[in-house]
Design a protein around this motif. Structure first.
Motif, PDB file in Angstrom:
ATOM      1  N   ASP A  31      -7.433 -51.231   0.682  1.00 25.77           N
ATOM      2  CA  ASP A  31      -8.273 -51.894   1.678  1.00 25.77           C
ATOM      3  C   ASP A  31      -7.658 -53.270   1.934  1.00 25.77           C
ATOM      4  O   ASP A  31      -6.700 -53.657   1.271  1.00 25.77           O
ATOM      5  N   TYR A  85      -4.459 -54.088   6.287  1.00 22.80           N
ATOM      6  CA  TYR A  85      -5.044 -52.764   6.511  1.00 22.80           C
ATOM      7  C   TYR A  85      -5.302 -52.486   7.984  1.00 22.80           C
ATOM      8  O   TYR A  85      -6.235 -51.788   8.358  1.00 22.80           O
ATOM      9  N   CYS A  90      -2.369 -46.908   7.811  1.00 23.12           N
ATOM     10  CA  CYS A  90      -3.487 -47.064   6.875  1.00 23.12           C
ATOM     11  C   CYS A  90      -4.566 -46.040   7.197  1.00 23.12           C
ATOM     12  O   CYS A  90      -5.054 -45.987   8.330  1.00 23.12           O
TER      13      CYS A  90
END
Length: 102
Positions: A31, A85, A90
């Protein structure tokens, strides 16, 4: 049977060493600003892209930022090399509470 286990352990040790050398240049995040454990490594490096998706050492990288664990038969998404991110590499984990990830 013991030889198979030995070969598997030797392969994991080799992959861990490779992961350590890759980790020196690119790290994985699960994250924004959340560094993944060392056993999570980039799927690819040095192919002209700035960022890549990440999987556990020994697992297979798939399309669409997914990973495959042949031992369990599970397909999963973990993270990427972009600490913000925001990169398309991602995985978008919908409404998953990523603050509970290890």
């Amino acid at each position: 049977m013991k030889l198979g286990l030995f070969l598997r352990l030797a392969l994991l040790l080799f992959l861990a060493r490779v992961a350590a050398s890759v980790a020196d240049t690119q790290r994985c995040f699960y994250d924004k600003d959340q560094l993944a454990p060392d056993y999570i490594i980039p799927c690819y490096t040095g192919w002209g892209n700035a960022h890549f998706s990440c999987c556990k050492v020994g697992n297979k990288c798939l399309e669409h930022n997914a990973c495959y664990d042949s031992d369990t038969g599970n397909t999963y998404q973990y993270g990427c090399t972009d600490e913000t991110y925001q990169d398309p590499s991602c995985p978008q984990k919908c409404d998953l509470d990523r603050s509970k990830c290890e």
